[in-house]
Design a protein around this motif. Sequence first.
Motif, PDB file in Angstrom:
ATOM      1  N   ASP A 280       0.870  -1.168  -0.286  1.00 51.52           N
ATOM      2  CA  ASP A 280       0.380   0.230  -0.026  1.00 51.52           C
ATOM      3  C   ASP A 280       0.778   1.241  -0.139  1.00 51.52           C
ATOM      4  OD1 ASP A 280      -2.376   1.846   0.202  1.00 51.52           O
ATOM      5  OD2 ASP A 280      -3.022   1.194   2.641  1.00 51.52           O
ATOM      6  N   HIS A 365      -1.779   2.497   9.817  1.00 50.26           N
ATOM      7  CA  HIS A 365      -2.778   1.152  10.143  1.00 50.26           C
ATOM      8  C   HIS A 365      -2.472  -0.202   9.309  1.00 50.26           C
ATOM      9  CE1 HIS A 365      -3.468   0.186   5.615  1.00 50.26           C
ATOM     10  NE2 HIS A 365      -3.343   2.190   5.084  1.00 50.26           N
ATOM     11  N   THR A 394       1.205   1.208   7.383  1.00 46.88           N
ATOM     12  CA  THR A 394       1.827   2.407   6.757  1.00 46.88           C
ATOM     13  C   THR A 394       2.472   3.644   7.535  1.00 46.88           C
ATOM     14  OG1 THR A 394      -0.415   3.154   6.816  1.00 46.88           O
ATOM     15  CG2 THR A 394       0.113   1.483   5.304  1.00 46.88           C
ATOM     16  N   GLU A 396       1.552   7.476   6.356  1.00 48.09           N
ATOM     17  CA  GLU A 396       0.799   7.710   5.344  1.00 48.09           C
ATOM     18  C   GLU A 396       0.339   9.256   5.907  1.00 48.09           C
ATOM     19  OE1 GLU A 396      -2.812   6.073   3.970  1.00 48.09           O
ATOM     20  OE2 GLU A 396      -2.440   4.086   5.168  1.00 48.09           O
ATOM     21  N   GLU A 420       3.424   7.736   1.576  1.00 48.10           N
ATOM     22  CA  GLU A 420       2.675   6.439   1.912  1.00 48.10           C
ATOM     23  C   GLU A 420       3.629   5.451   1.651  1.00 48.10           C
ATOM     24  OE1 GLU A 420      -0.563   4.806   0.847  1.00 48.10           O
ATOM     25  OE2 GLU A 420      -0.873   3.369   2.710  1.00 48.10           O
TER      26      GLU A 420
END
Length: 453
Positions: A280, A365, A394, A396, A420
């Motif tokens: 991500d 998260h 992460t 971000e 991120e």
Amino acid sequence: MSENTEQPNTESHDPKVPEAWASFMREGWGDRELDLPPHPIADWAAARRTKLAEAFPGERLVIPAGTYKVRSNDTDYRFRPDTAHTYYSGNQTSDAVLVIEDGDHVLYARPRSDRDSDEFFRDRQYGELWAGRRPSLKEISDSLGLEVKHINDLPSFDDEHKVRDITTDDDLARVASEQRLVKDEWEVGELQEACDITALGFADCAAEWDRVLEFGERWVEGTFFRRARAMGNDIGYDSIVGGGKHATTLHWIDNTGPITPGELVLLDMGVEGRNLYTADVTRTLPVDGRFTALQRDLYDLVYAAQDAGIAAVKPGVPFLAAHEAAMKVLAHGLEDLGLLPVSAEEALAPDSKVYARWTLHGTSHMLGMDVHDCGRASDEAYREGTLTAGMVLTVEPGLYFQEDDLLVPEELRGIGIRIEDDILVTADGRTNLSASLPRTSSDVEEWMAAQRR
Ligand code: GLY
Ligand code: MN
Ligand code: MN
């Protein structure tokens, strides 16, 4: 013995099947090979099942893979198994159910369609000639090192044992989520691979910048997807490709806009690998390859916030440490820009947070097989919990100035920036799994120039 007595999944426009055709189809076949070697997940999954069973002694735990979901009429979405199911079994076939009861672990699976019913040539969902060769029960068992029985033999479980189905039992869902908070060594390798393929996908997009300029956000989405399918399983979530003001819409997945010279473009994209772990990653790029002075100042502020957030990640600190470190930098930056109605320190007070008009979301998260991983974990274990080696999260932070925000100067309106990365907590600090993509403004410019064909 299990018999397939179900009607095949057919459609109203499918041709009629006279008995002569059906019986002729049942004869004269050899076999076709399926290469399903022992899966490296087998031992890890066995250890995970044991740990889960220990949390619910004497109880029966039911963890289904799920089935197809209709996209429209007779067309389904591509199947993706439930995360907990694959985490505890390794299985990725549809319609299977894992049942764990103390030391007794059985996977009830839907096998390949055999040749003595019509299924193999008539059934659009499961038929070998429609959907491909599913593994046999023995092949699944040999590959996963797990006892496998026919799904039709799944008991009704109406005896005296307590049954918990993860789709309806909050406690089981919570414990399963919490057990996934700390990644084992194999999972970390999978996440690193997902990040590495994601970096290639970002590079593909930068390499095709002329096409990006021609076709806009859609070209980025499609280019990244090609890399995800070529080397992974899929994208881990719908790619967010925000050209110009679209970057201020946090989950802009329409991706229908242009990429316009002079503006920024925000790319939030992640590859899901073959074993379903996802990256991500977000990068915000100057469309022209060079940031303007204003864009660079804002970018460098977000970078400083992200850097502070990443530096705060280590074992023993609260999960929210990265968020607090990043927000401190952004609030002071917004104060320096003259935007805050109060001082930065006042804005940072828990009962104020007025700075968040321009930062909007949390900074971190958990990341794993789900992009927002471990979502059913308790607040104590997750949001209010403590980081431990093996967690992956992460970092971000972003700044978002909406196009219609009358409280910011016109030149800021319609600018959105997020950076991120995917951070592994290690025994002595952290490792950035997505570090192969550039983060500083000058590295971003250099990288864009180097990719462009
Ligand atoms: N890509 C969704 C997120 O960053 O959380
Ligand atoms: Mn994220
Ligand atoms: Mn993201």
